[in-house]
Scaffold this motif. Structure first.
Motif, mmCIF file in Angstrom:
data_model
loop_
_atom_site.group_PDB
_atom_site.id
_atom_site.type_symbol
_atom_site.label_atom_id
_atom_site.label_comp_id
_atom_site.label_asym_id
_atom_site.label_seq_id
_atom_site.Cartn_x
_atom_site.Cartn_y
_atom_site.Cartn_z
ATOM 1 N N ALA A 1 9.963 42.142 74.853
ATOM 2 C CA ALA A 1 10.533 43.408 74.367
ATOM 3 C C ALA A 1 11.618 43.207 73.314
ATOM 4 O O ALA A 1 11.942 44.133 72.583
ATOM 5 C CB ALA A 1 11.093 44.221 75.528
ATOM 6 N N GLY A 2 12.224 42.012 73.239
ATOM 7 C CA GLY A 2 13.256 41.743 72.247
ATOM 8 C C GLY A 2 14.645 41.528 72.811
ATOM 9 O O GLY A 2 15.638 41.636 72.096
ATOM 10 N N THR B 1 7.077 49.907 73.112
ATOM 11 C CA THR B 1 6.024 50.906 73.320
ATOM 12 C C THR B 1 4.625 50.289 73.315
ATOM 13 O O THR B 1 3.685 50.917 73.790
ATOM 14 C CB THR B 1 6.090 52.039 72.267
ATOM 15 N N ARG B 2 4.489 49.054 72.817
ATOM 16 C CA ARG B 2 3.189 48.378 72.894
ATOM 17 C C ARG B 2 2.867 47.974 74.328
ATOM 18 O O ARG B 2 1.721 47.748 74.674
ATOM 19 C CB ARG B 2 3.170 47.123 72.004
ATOM 20 N N ARG B 3 3.930 47.858 75.149
ATOM 21 C CA ARG B 3 3.796 47.407 76.530
ATOM 22 C C ARG B 3 4.767 48.205 77.404
ATOM 23 O O ARG B 3 5.571 47.643 78.131
ATOM 24 C CB ARG B 3 4.093 45.911 76.609
ATOM 25 N N LEU B 4 4.692 49.503 77.326
ATOM 26 C CA LEU B 4 5.669 50.375 77.969
ATOM 27 C C LEU B 4 5.731 50.191 79.482
ATOM 28 O O LEU B 4 6.812 50.252 80.077
ATOM 29 C CB LEU B 4 5.372 51.831 77.623
ATOM 30 N N PHE C 1 10.006 47.848 66.471
ATOM 31 C CA PHE C 1 9.681 46.619 65.765
ATOM 32 C C PHE C 1 9.345 46.912 64.311
ATOM 33 O O PHE C 1 8.677 47.895 64.006
ATOM 34 C CB PHE C 1 8.496 45.916 66.447
ATOM 35 N N ASP C 2 9.821 46.051 63.434
ATOM 36 C CA ASP C 2 9.578 46.182 61.993
ATOM 37 C C ASP C 2 10.028 47.546 61.468
ATOM 38 O O ASP C 2 9.490 48.040 60.476
ATOM 39 C CB ASP C 2 8.095 45.961 61.664
ATOM 40 N N ASP D 1 16.593 49.035 66.631
ATOM 41 C CA ASP D 1 15.961 47.823 66.118
ATOM 42 C C ASP D 1 16.784 46.670 66.667
ATOM 43 O O ASP D 1 17.947 46.491 66.290
ATOM 44 C CB ASP D 1 15.969 47.834 64.592
ATOM 45 N N ALA D 2 16.201 45.894 67.567
ATOM 46 C CA ALA D 2 16.945 44.825 68.256
ATOM 47 C C ALA D 2 17.470 43.756 67.308
ATOM 48 O O ALA D 2 18.358 42.990 67.675
ATOM 49 C CB ALA D 2 16.064 44.179 69.325
ATOM 50 N N ARG D 3 16.986 43.718 66.079
ATOM 51 C CA ARG D 3 17.450 42.721 65.104
ATOM 52 C C ARG D 3 18.684 43.188 64.347
ATOM 53 O O ARG D 3 19.355 42.392 63.699
ATOM 54 C CB ARG D 3 16.343 42.437 64.080
#
Length: 191
Positions: free
Chosen positions: A23-24, A111-114, A138-139, A165-167
């Motif tokens: 998830a980040g 959300t890809r793996r909620l 993401f992105d 955005d985790a980055r």
């Protein structure tokens, strides 16, 4: 409190960052920490095939096996320690240790793996630990509306849900500020 000859001893606050595999969480702790974050990342090997589901995170090559650790100094008297948890269920025993004494938690959702978020949400709800949910975009792509994610996660209205955005340090600072605001609101209301 003052240590003799050393000036004030800082108050320390502890925040846990949890969520599903990939998830980040490690990225969020690194983005926010003022020092080089400590990571217990290990390369994923063939032993994890069939154990770790890589659907949606096919490019993932490492995983946290114990914790991530970072630090933020708010002022001369307040330091925040960030503890990131491992995401896989087999490492969930670490969550009990990491949540001890925590001010609150951030559940980072992908959300890809909620569905991977449910374990962390259930964990903090069952222990009465205040938490916010941060959806990692993401992105920079926001693929779902916050209201739709809230419904999918079956989150009570009182649980803050943010997109981040985790980055991005500024983005994750907003998440931590929201968590601290939630804790203060709960303290003031006596909840």
């Amino acid at each position: 409190m003052e240590a003799e000859g050393a000036g004030p001893v800082p108050d320390t606050l502890k925040i846990v960052v949890a969520g599903g595999f990939g998830a980040g969480k490690t990225t969020l702790v690194s983005a926010l920490s003022e020092v080089e974050a400590l990571h217990t990342e290990e390369v994923m090997t063939s032993e994890s095939v069939g154990v770790d589901d890589l659907e949606g995170v096919e490019g993932k090559t490492t995983t946290t096996v114990a914790l991530d650790f970072g630090r933020i100094t708010l002022d001369e008297s307040t330091v925040v320690y960030l503890f990131g948890t491992p995401g896989q269920r087999r490492f969930s025993f670490m969550w009990e240790e990491l949540v001890e004494g925590a001010l609150g938690a951030v559940v980072l959702a992908d959300t890809r793996r909620l569905a991977d978020s449910f374990d962390a949400i259930d964990f903090f709800e069952s222990r009465g630990v205040p938490f916010v949910v941060a959806v990692n975009c993401f992105d920079g792509h926001r693929t779902h509306r916050a209201d739709d994610v809230r419904v999918a996660l079956d989150l009570e209205e009182r649980v803050p849900l943010l997109l981040c955005d985790a980055r991005d340090r500024e983005s994750v600072k907003e998440v931590v500020v929201e968590l601290v605001s939630l804790v203060l609101r709960l303290e003031l209301s006596g909840a």
